[in-house]
Design an enzyme around this catalytic site. Structure first.
Site, PDB file in Angstrom:
ATOM      1  N   LYS A  68       0.813  -1.208   0.000  1.00  0.00           N
ATOM      2  CA  LYS A  68       0.000   0.000   0.000  1.00  0.00           C
ATOM      3  C   LYS A  68       0.851   1.264   0.000  1.00  0.00           C
ATOM      4  CE  LYS A  68      -4.327  -1.609   0.404  1.00  0.00           C
ATOM      5  NZ  LYS A  68      -5.462  -1.222  -0.439  1.00  0.00           N
ATOM      6  N   ASP A 102      -8.516  -0.137   6.751  1.00  0.00           N
ATOM      7  CA  ASP A 102      -8.374  -1.173   7.767  1.00  0.00           C
ATOM      8  C   ASP A 102      -6.962  -1.187   8.324  1.00  0.00           C
ATOM      9  OD1 ASP A 102     -10.732  -2.732   8.388  1.00  0.00           O
ATOM     10  OD2 ASP A 102     -10.790  -3.277   6.275  1.00  0.00           O
TER      11      ASP A 102
END
Length: 400
Positions: free
Chosen positions: A76, A124
């Site tokens: 990410k 998350d």
């Protein structure tokens, strides 16, 4: 580990037609060149899981480990931070009439302009950490929203980069909606990794960032694989991968299999319905980064044609697959969301019907992406039975 105990479901994509997709080559190339210029950039490693490949009767299992990416612990880092960079660069260009260089943003030449910006996202854990890091790197502020069940360790990792962290009382999908509404009201710029009608440009930038990981993998393994088993989530990673493979290898040259936990399978549901469809409620998986109930519409526009198949695997594959990698030599630290692709490959290779449907054989070369390491060390230790440092020190029996 008893590999024969794994089970799952497979849905071949009836709309598979990758030749019908138009890929924006320039956008991905720009993202790859930009990120490669950031301080601390280095390609992440690829490890061959040779003995496991032999056990499964395939030619090659190549595992790209994203755990070391910019010190953030996951792939990410490529997407969220690049989205922040593009937002910041656009603001500076609008105000000055000139696109800033990476160096100009890093050395603070536009500090006052950038400091007035606030970016925001829902997460998350890993995407929010990347956005927070990007904000600290390029000099703007960040407000990161997390669902009620986001672990304290992942929340702390986000706050470490100076972001304000807002914990909601809902799940991931409700948190996305809350974050978007608050951003609109408060004048924040939303840097999400999921898209919906009317909000696609910035998620497109995020997805462009992920293509660097794919380009690195192809260079490391010497060309396109025959198959990729890749994690699902909202679909952004899988779409970036499929799109770049079409660009590099041509339509249909690589069979892309999208793997999700069966408790959060919005892509599988969408494939079955032939349109973006929410996962069956209640949405829940121990694979925290894949615990998504609603598909990114931008990703679905790609995967609806580019994905060869969609798979689901149960949560009970998670800890055994993490331990399998921990016992590998050299050991590999993989978090809960990193192992879905590998688990899917194991399930498919062991199941005669799936093996035939996916055309797996002893000549197949399978590429896997280990998308995170122990991004919550406490959860990793609980699931594996050893901490990441203990794993990397080589405690326990291993295999190659």
């Amino acid at each position: 580990m008893d590999l024969s105990g794994f089970a799952g479901t497979l849905l071949l994509n009836p709309r598979h037609a990758p030749e019908r997709l138009a890929i924006d080559r320039d956008a991905g190339a720009r993202a790859r060149a930009t990120i490669a210029s950031w301080p601390g950039y280095t390609p992440t490693p690829v490890t061959d899981l040779t003995r496991l490949a032999q056990t499964l009767g395939v030619g090659r299992l190549a595992y790209k480990d994203e755990g070391g990416r910019f010190g953030l612990g996951s792939f990410k880092a490529l997407g969220g931070a690049y989205g922040v960079f593009r937002v910041v660069a656009r603001r500076v260009a609008t105000e000055t009439g000139q696109e800033p260089t990476v160096a100009a943003l890093l050395d603070g030449r536009h500090r006052e302009r950038v400091a007035a910006l606030t970016v925001s996202t829902a997460t998350d854990g890993n995407h929010g950490r990347s956005v927070a890091w990007g904000a600290s790197l390029f000099g703007c502020r960040a407000v990161i929203y997390i669902p009620h069940d986001c672990s304290p360790g992942r929340a702390a990792a986000i706050a470490h980069y100076g972001a304000a962290v807002v914990r909601t009382d809902g799940g991931y999908d409700a948190t996305v909606r809350r974050c978007a509404a608050d951003a609109s009201r408060e004048g924040r710029i939303l840097v999400a990794d999921t898209a919906w009608p009317g909000y696609t440009e910035i998620p497109g930038w995020v997805t462009d960032g992920y293509t660097l990981m794919v380009a690195e993998a192809l260079a490391a393994i010497g060309g396109p694989p025959s198959h990729v088993f890749v994690q699902g989530g909202v679909g952004a990673l899988a779409a970036a991968l499929a799109g770049h493979l079409i660009e590099c290898a041509g339509p249909g040259a690589v069979r892309v299999v999208v793997v999700e936990p069966d408790g959060a399978a919005c892509l599988h549901a969408s494939a079955a319905a032939g349109r973006p469809t929410a996962a069956r409620a209640p949405v829940h998986s121990v694979m925290a980064g894949l615990n998504c109930g609603e598909v990114s519409t931008l990703a679905w526009d790609v995967l609806d044609r580019a994905a060869f198949a969609f798979m689901t695997v149960p949560d009970d594959v998670t800890a055994p697959t993490m331990r399998l990698l921990a016992d590998h030599r050299p050991p590999i630290v993989a978090g809960e969301s990193a192992i879905a692709g590998l688990a899917g490959a194991i399930v498919a290779a062991r199941d005669p019907a799936m093996r035939a449907a996916l055309q797996l054989s002893e000549r197949s070369a399978i590429l896997l992406f280990g998308t995170e390491r122990d991004t919550d060390p406490a959860i990793y230790t609980e699931m594996v039975g050893r901490s990441a440092p203990e794993v990397l020190e080589g405690s326990g029996r291993g295999h190659g």
